[in-house]
Design a protein around this motif. Structure first.
Motif, mmCIF file in Angstrom:
data_model
loop_
_atom_site.group_PDB
_atom_site.id
_atom_site.type_symbol
_atom_site.label_atom_id
_atom_site.label_comp_id
_atom_site.label_asym_id
_atom_site.label_seq_id
_atom_site.Cartn_x
_atom_site.Cartn_y
_atom_site.Cartn_z
ATOM 1 N N TYR B 93 0.807 -1.212 0.023
ATOM 2 C CA TYR B 93 -0.074 0.098 0.066
ATOM 3 C C TYR B 93 0.828 1.384 -0.160
ATOM 4 O O TYR B 93 1.717 1.427 0.843
ATOM 5 N N VAL B 102 0.010 -4.279 3.877
ATOM 6 C CA VAL B 102 -1.290 -4.519 4.274
ATOM 7 C C VAL B 102 -1.753 -5.964 3.978
ATOM 8 O O VAL B 102 -1.805 -6.194 2.740
ATOM 9 N N ASP B 116 -3.023 -3.777 8.864
ATOM 10 C CA ASP B 116 -1.556 -3.267 8.688
ATOM 11 C C ASP B 116 -0.670 -4.411 9.396
ATOM 12 O O ASP B 116 -1.081 -4.938 10.158
ATOM 13 N N HIS B 162 -7.228 -1.168 8.114
ATOM 14 C CA HIS B 162 -7.262 0.091 7.054
ATOM 15 C C HIS B 162 -8.650 0.310 6.424
ATOM 16 O O HIS B 162 -9.431 -0.571 6.497
ATOM 17 N N ILE B 173 -7.912 -0.067 -1.016
ATOM 18 C CA ILE B 173 -7.463 0.365 0.242
ATOM 19 C C ILE B 173 -7.209 1.580 0.590
ATOM 20 O O ILE B 173 -6.409 2.319 -0.112
ATOM 21 N N GLY B 175 -6.015 4.610 4.174
ATOM 22 C CA GLY B 175 -5.156 4.765 5.199
ATOM 23 C C GLY B 175 -5.416 3.703 6.392
ATOM 24 O O GLY B 175 -6.688 3.194 6.710
ATOM 25 N N GLN B 176 -4.408 3.735 7.382
ATOM 26 C CA GLN B 176 -4.732 2.861 8.619
ATOM 27 C C GLN B 176 -5.461 3.831 9.644
ATOM 28 O O GLN B 176 -5.158 4.833 9.710
#
Ligand code: FES
Lengths: 496, 178
Positions: B93, B102, B116, B162, B173, B175-176
């Motif tokens: 990612y 990820v 993650d 994520h 996908i 961000g965390q």
């Protein structure tokens, strides 16, 4: 007037220098007196080699690793400069540690030398930060993942933890931003800080030495006979010490090269298992023994307490002029802490990671009921479990193989480790020979070389409990054995 | 040549006894009080100015070095949904501006999970063990189940999920999430 004399004259420090050079000191000295000098020498080595490395190094994600490779393989004597810098860093940590230990033992932190000690603690911390920041710069797997782990530790500090992580990394994870940040700290901030604190340390040492001169001069005449002038007698001894130290540094640099693993892979496709810097092994190992609930305390609390103890020491143990024999409590407790650090460092070194075997247990045993034959795949030194002293990643009898009486067990052995290993069926864990000469890999005491394969066949004629062991001396004791059960009936099975 | 090393009164220049800053005469005629008050003020303004410079530079450095907390990472198309099985695969990612591992799977038809791959303990890379159906951390042995929940070891929490979006049969996908 010689130029040197002219400078000394204009600076107006002649009497100071004469006092330093010609003050009287005991004739008999111990190499332990020169540990501080040794540290200074190695620091100078770091400065010189560091500046040369910096001229070739490229602090970027795309260039760092290649530039280190170039230093190692293309730049004239680059490998030696890098190894000198690498070993210098290790030497420095050890020398600072020993130097402090000695100061602790003789109580050199007490009045009026508190500032000598406190600045020494500062220099210890700066030395550790030097190693920590320098470690990332080669940008290989080892440095990338050790920094990932190391920079996450402050996360467990209350309130400010995550902000410190972000500040150190310059983002949520380790990137090129972290690399340039660490580089700037390593080559700009820390050297300046070190020189500043070292200046204080050295100035305090020199001025406190003057009181020692006075004390020496105050001695009755008969006692003064054991005294010599600092220059040239002691200075010569110091030079000899430095010659030996630099020879050791050169020896290590030439014979043991600084590692450079594969280039840092943020996705870790090769399943590299991170390991910390060696002088963090002790803390790392200690964390394995404390329950998860105390983990945050171990990561943040213990080092904080340790540093606090060092800082407070001069204000706790204040009675001047007590010899080590009169401060037994301090000497013993210090001894215990040091012994614990040494033992934990050793254990940490041999027990790196707990890489769980990814394969299912059943994949190691196949059976053929028609011929009553079971085949056991045995990987000696598989992964890092128990420091590599394991079969199929299991040690100390954690793997149990069961076969019924009357069956035949074909053992297909592969030495997957980095040391010589063998496999044999023995009567018990304390036996050092196989049941019969046919129940072992060839030459089991010497063992198979890493990567070698061999096999043997064991006939399960008598029911009972046996052991599968590596017969290379010492390996059973380290836990390289598994259980083999010959059951009166049933089917073969394996448990990991 | 002999040097007079005695301390002198810093107002009138006459020798003082002991290590005082001013002599008894100057204290007696009140000059000392005025002068010392003035000195104190000047000294404090000096300290104040230095402090301001210090705070200014420190603030500058922190503002510059502290990462801006922008929006979560951008959405990244990682392929058609039918590519993903019940088994996790590791995706690179890059939507946050740097490569990040990820783990992604299709838990049940149309349900995508993404975690993650940094362990919640000290951020070692966890590995998906497909036979045991769990994430294992090689560093200190933290274990997470297939839903990313922490089940063993020192980690204080589960794996970081994520952002997941499914559109036009493709999986995105983001961000965390903390
Ligand atoms: S980093 Fe995963 S258990 Fe410590």
């Amino acid at each position: 007037m010689k130029p040197a004399n002219w400078v000394i004259d204009r600076m107006g420090i002649r009497s100071f220098i004469n006092l330093q050079l010609y003050h009287r000191v005991p004739r008999r000295v111990s190499p332990l007196d020169f540990l501080g000098l040794g540290t200074l020498f190695v620091f100078i080595n770091q400065v010189v080699t560091g500046i040369i490395l910096a001229t070739w190094y490229n602090a970027s994600v795309t260039g760092a690793y290649q530039s280190v490779q170039r230093i190692m393989h293309t730049v004239p004597l680059g490998w030696l400069i890098r190894d000198l810098h690498y070993w210098g860093a290790n030497f420095m940590v050890v020398l600072v540690f020993l130097h402090m230990l000695r100061g602790y033992y003789i109580g050199a932190y007490r009045k009026p030398r508190e500032l000598v000690w406190l600045s020494g603690v500062g220099l210890l911390l700066i030395t550790i930060l030097f190693s920590f920041t320098g470690y990332l710069l080669p940008w290989d797997q080892q440095s990338y993942w050790a920094t990932m782990v190391g920079t996450w530790m402050p996360f467990y500090m209350p309130v400010i933890g995550y902000y410190i992580v972000l500040l150190m990394r310059g983002g949520p994870y380790i990137t090129g931003v972290t690399l340039t940040r660490f580089y700037a700290i390593h080559v700009l901030v820390l050297p300046a800080l070190f020189l500043l604190v070292f200046g204080l340390h050295f100035y305090m040492v020199l001025s406190k030495q003057l009181t020692m001169v006075e004390e020496a001069e105050k001695l009755p005449k008969e006692k003064q006979r054991g005294l010599v002038t600092f220059f040239p007698t002691t200075v010569f001894q110091m030079t000899m010490f430095l010659v030996i130290l630099s020879a050791a540094l050169l020896y290590f640099s030439i014979n043991f090269h600084a590692p450079l693993l594969a280039i840092a892979d943020p996705l870790n496709k090769a399943h590299y298992v991170p390991i910390p810097l060696w002088f963090f092994f002790s803390i790392y190992q200690l964390l394995k023994y404390i329950p998860p609930a105390l983990d945050a305390f171990g990561i943040i609390g213990l080092p904080t307490i340790g540093i606090l103890m060092l800082v407070l020491l001069p204000f706790i143990d204040k009675i001047p002029d007590r010899k080590p024999s009169e401060r037994k409590g301090y000497v013993y407790s210090g001894g215990i802490v040091v012994a614990a650090i040494v033992v934990l460092t050793y254990l940490g070194a041999v027990n790196q990671g707990v890489a769980a075997p990814v394969q299912a247990a059943s994949s190691y045993l196949s059976t053929n009921a028609a011929t009553k034959t079971a085949t056991l795949t045995l990987l000696g030194g598989y992964g890092t479990t128990n420091g590599g002293f394991n079969f199929n990643g299991a040690a100390n009898g954690a793997m149990v193989v069961t076969i019924p009486q009357g069956w035949t067990l074909d053992v297909a052995f592969t030495n997957d480790g980095s040391l010589n290993h063998s496999a044999a069926i023995t009567a018990s864990q304390t036996s050092s020979t196989a049941l019969a000469a046919t129940d072992e890999t060839p030459n089991p005491v010497l063992g198979d070389a890493p990567g070698a394969k061999s096999s043997f066949t064991f006939k399960a004629t008598t029911a009972g409990n046996y052991v599968i062991a590596c017969l290379v001396p010492g390996h059973i004791q380290l836990g390289m054995w598994a259980k083999l059960v010959v059951a009166p009936s049933g089917t073969p099975s394996i448990k990991l | 040549m002999t040097v007079d090393t005695r301390l002198r009164c810093s107002i009138c220049g006459n020798p003082v006894d002991g290590d005082g800053e001013v002599c008894a005469d100057c204290i007696a005629d009140g000059r000392a009080e005025r002068e010392l008050g003035r000195r104190k003020f000047l000294r404090n303004s000096l300290i104040g100015a230095m402090g301001l410079f210090g705070v200014g530079y420190l603030g500058l450095a922190l503002k510059n070095l502290f990462p801006a907390s922008g929006p979560l990472g951008k959405l990244q198309n990682i392929g058609p949904i039918n590519k993903f099985t019940n088994n996790y695969t590791l995706i690179d990612y890059t939507g946050a501006g740097f490569p990040d591992g990820v783990y992604v799977r299709q838990k049940s038809p149309g349900v995508i999970q993404a975690f993650d791959f940094h362990c919640a303990h000290l951020q070692c890379p966890v590995q998906w063990n497909s036979s045991l159906k769990e994430f294992q951390c090689p560093c200190h042995g933290s274990v997470y189940n297939a839903n990313g929940q922490h089940i063993a070891g020192p980690a204080p929490r589960g794996l970081w999920p994520h952002v997941v979006k499914i559109a036009n049969g493709n999986v995105y996908i983001g961000g965390q999430i903390d």
